[in-house]
Design an enzyme around this catalytic site. Structure first.
Site, mmCIF file in Angstrom:
data_model
loop_
_atom_site.group_PDB
_atom_site.id
_atom_site.type_symbol
_atom_site.label_atom_id
_atom_site.label_comp_id
_atom_site.label_asym_id
_atom_site.label_seq_id
_atom_site.Cartn_x
_atom_site.Cartn_y
_atom_site.Cartn_z
ATOM 1 C CD1 TRP A 2 -6.967 18.128 -11.111
ATOM 2 C CD2 TRP A 2 -7.118 16.497 -12.669
ATOM 3 N NE1 TRP A 2 -6.354 18.692 -12.048
ATOM 4 C CE2 TRP A 2 -6.386 17.702 -13.256
ATOM 5 C CE3 TRP A 2 -7.151 15.438 -13.616
ATOM 6 C CZ2 TRP A 2 -5.889 17.932 -14.449
ATOM 7 C CZ3 TRP A 2 -6.472 15.634 -14.714
ATOM 8 C CH2 TRP A 2 -6.114 16.953 -15.318
ATOM 9 C CE LYS A 30 -0.102 19.506 -10.381
ATOM 10 N NZ LYS A 30 -0.764 20.151 -11.613
ATOM 11 C CG ASP A 56 -4.968 13.118 -6.593
ATOM 12 O OD1 ASP A 56 -3.715 13.609 -6.344
ATOM 13 O OD2 ASP A 56 -5.509 13.296 -7.716
#
Length: 356
Positions: A99, A190, A166
């Protein structure tokens, strides 16, 4: 048989959240309509929306000068929105996983990007240290937790330029000193809600400084001005987030959650280190509290499929490792009870007893 949900995301939610969400889908606020049918302009939903924003600020202890917005598009859309809004000429990135690499790739469309350090040389199994951040960068971007490789930054760093993080997979898992960041963002699937809503916490004085024109929907100021309701918000996911934040508050807030998460992670890592059949894949000092990655030791490699079958038969769900790493991954997100971690540990001990 009880199922133990270790999936990496979308992932486990607290039982009270599932129950309240289920009830609201059938009948929202006693209106005789489903949550997924009502207008986002209804006062009953507006109350949910504003409470979610308020709880987010309260539980993360967000100081004045920062704004919280709920958006669509996942964290992946933020990979371009960040440079669109905040990068004039140059930015810096720490490359620590898939990511982070994708975020870096998008930033290159907007100007010069410096990769200050990368852990790609060891399949992202550690966090680089001792790197230098260019002081003329508009911002420095990090990914605080890597779901695929099981690594995590455990402290809020001091940074000579605007720090952007992030936090998709570790938000609300530990206290965060928000003042050290110019922006924090992430997908909710999440620790907060089902997929569909993205959170952004941004210091407002950073906005409006770039030379380029920004499309309306990609401008953070658009959504700040309208309290994240410029267009139809993801009502279902935001309701779930509100319920999750209520649950976090009810158990003692983020500090208590951090205590619980450390206990869960220590329980599983201790077994991995003790068990003759397993070994961790991440550098010990960088091990994630959220995603525990491990493999069979060389001596027992041929037993991997057998353990996967054995684990499934004992109620373990979602422990298969990402295809780029292999082995196993147990995601210990906030809503996973320690009883499930103990069940996995017991499963590993029993497998060792039968096979080692």
């Amino acid at each position: 048989m009880k199922k133990h949900n270790f999936t990496a995301g979308p992932c486990i939610l607290a039982p009270s959240v599932i129950e309240n969400l289920s009830n609201a889908v059938k009948d929202f606020d006693g209106q005789g309509l489903s949550l997924v049918e009502v207008s986002h302009r209804e006062k009953a939903y507006e109350a949910v929306h504003m409470e979610a924003l308020s709880l987010f600020k309260e539980l993360l202890n967000i100081p004045d000068g920062y704004k919280v917005v709920f958006l669509g598009g996942g964290a992946s859309l933020q990979f371009c929105m960040i440079p669109f809004n905040l990068m004039n000429k140059k930015s810096a990135y720490l490359e620590t996983g898939v990511w982070a690499s994708k975020a870096l790739k998008e930033a290159k469309l907007f100007g010069e990007v410096v990769t200050v350090a990368s852990s790609a040389d060891k399949n992202f199994s550690y966090y680089p240290k001792g790197y230098s951040i260019p002081k003329d960068a508009d911002y420095f971007h990090i990914t605080t937790n890597n779901t695929i490789y099981g690594t995590e930054i455990h402290e809020d760093m001091d940074c000579p330029v605007t720090l952007i993080a992030d936090m998709s997979s570790d938000i609300f898992s530990r206290p965060v000193d928000v003042k050290k960041y110019g922006m924090i963002y992430g997908g909710a699937q999440k620790n907060l809600a089902p997929a569909g809503v993205t959170f952004v916490v941004v210091r407002e004085d950073l906005l409006g400084k770039v030379d380029r024109k920004i499309p309306t929907m990609l401008d953070y100021r658009t959504h700040i001005k309208e309290d994240s309701m410029f267009n139809t918000p993801p009502v279902f996911a935001i309701y779930a987030m509100r319920e999750t934040l209520r649950w976090v508050k009810s158990i003692g807030g983020v500090a208590k959650m951090f205590e619980m998460n450390k206990a869960k992670a220590n329980l599983l890592y201790n077994e991995i280190d003790r068990n003759t059949m397993f070994q961790g894949t991440a550098a010990k000092e960088d091990r994630s509290l959220m995603n525990v990655c491990f493999v069979m030791t060389d001596k027992f490699k041929e037993k991997e499929a057998d353990f996967m079958t054995f684990a499934k038969e004992n109620g373990m769900v979602g422990i298969k490792g990402h295809r780029s790493v292999g082995g196993f991954r147990a995601s210990l997100y906030n809503a996973l009870p320690i009883e499930s971690v103990q069940a996995l540990v017991d499963c590993m001990k029993e497998f060792e007893k039968k096979n080692a």
